[in-house]
Design a protein around this motif. Structure first.
Motif, PDB file in Angstrom:
ATOM      1  N   LYS A   1      42.360  22.481  46.256  1.00 34.98           N
ATOM      2  CA  LYS A   1      42.445  22.169  44.839  1.00 34.98           C
ATOM      3  C   LYS A   1      43.567  22.973  44.192  1.00 34.98           C
ATOM      4  CE  LYS A   1      38.659  21.308  42.484  1.00 34.98           C
ATOM      5  NZ  LYS A   1      37.401  21.487  41.728  1.00 34.98           N
ATOM      6  N   GLY A   2      43.711  24.254  44.573  1.00 33.75           N
ATOM      7  CA  GLY A   2      44.780  25.094  44.046  1.00 33.75           C
ATOM      8  C   GLY A   2      46.148  24.608  44.477  1.00 33.75           C
ATOM      9  N   GLU A   3      46.250  24.162  45.738  1.00 32.52           N
ATOM     10  CA  GLU A   3      47.524  23.631  46.229  1.00 32.52           C
ATOM     11  C   GLU A   3      47.871  22.337  45.527  1.00 32.52           C
ATOM     12  OE1 GLU A   3      46.939  23.332  50.432  1.00 32.52           O
ATOM     13  OE2 GLU A   3      47.226  25.473  50.773  1.00 32.52           O
ATOM     14  N   ALA A   4      46.868  21.501  45.240  1.00 30.75           N
ATOM     15  CA  ALA A   4      47.118  20.242  44.548  1.00 30.75           C
ATOM     16  C   ALA A   4      47.621  20.495  43.136  1.00 30.75           C
ATOM     17  CB  ALA A   4      45.854  19.395  44.520  1.00 30.75           C
TER      18      ALA A   4
ATOM     19  N   LYS B   1      52.431  20.253  39.338  1.00 27.26           N
ATOM     20  CA  LYS B   1      53.314  20.816  38.327  1.00 27.26           C
ATOM     21  C   LYS B   1      54.736  20.299  38.555  1.00 27.26           C
ATOM     22  CE  LYS B   1      50.884  25.180  37.732  1.00 27.26           C
ATOM     23  NZ  LYS B   1      50.993  26.642  37.874  1.00 27.26           N
ATOM     24  N   PRO B   2      55.363  19.791  37.497  1.00 27.73           N
ATOM     25  CA  PRO B   2      56.757  19.362  37.680  1.00 27.73           C
ATOM     26  C   PRO B   2      57.645  20.597  37.857  1.00 27.73           C
ATOM     27  CG  PRO B   2      56.098  19.127  35.385  1.00 27.73           C
ATOM     28  CD  PRO B   2      54.871  19.546  36.158  1.00 27.73           C
TER      29      PRO B   2
END
Length: 131
Positions: free
Chosen positions: A96-99, A104-105
């Motif tokens: 979830k943190g990696e996603a 983030k642009p």
């Protein structure tokens, strides 16, 4: 030899392993308490008040404590399942943190010195053409 040992002992992997063993032992104590103090009394009530640790088979002077063995096997499965769920939860949080990071642009990197210099030269040439 001391320098080699010091380099080996202070490597990140060895320290991570030591921390993992310490946390694993503490987590094992928590799960063992969960099993012994909460789950096994409930299971004992459900099966008619039987305490697995008291189950044994006597043959002469020999005593086979198969109840204690069954209790240890049940403890193992509950501990391993609890650790599995814990690791699975950590993996889910990590994904979830990696996603979120991927979502983030990314801002474009700042222009390099060469790009700034070329832009300045371009602007000066444009200014000369209009004059």
């Amino acid at each position: 030899m001391w320098k080699e040992f010091k380099a080996f002992a202070l490597k990140g992997n060895v320290l991570d392993l030591a921390i993992g063993v310490i946390i694993g032992a503490a987590f094992g104590k928590i799960v063992t308490s969960l099993v012994n103090d909460l789950l096994m009394p409930v299971i004992g009530l459900l099966v008619g008040g039987i305490d697995l640790n008291d189950l044994q088979f006597k043959y002469g002077d020999a005593v086979l404590k198969y109840g204690a063995f069954l209790q240890t096997v049940i403890d193992f499965f509950i501990v391993s399942f609890s650790i599995f769920l814990f690791i699975k939860g950590l993996g889910k949080l990590k994904r979830k943190g990696e996603a979120k990071e991927e979502a983030k642009p990314d801002a474009p990197p700042p222009p390099s010195k060469e790009e700034l210099l070329l832009a300045e030269i371009r602007d000066l040439l444009k200014q000369r053409q209009t004059d």
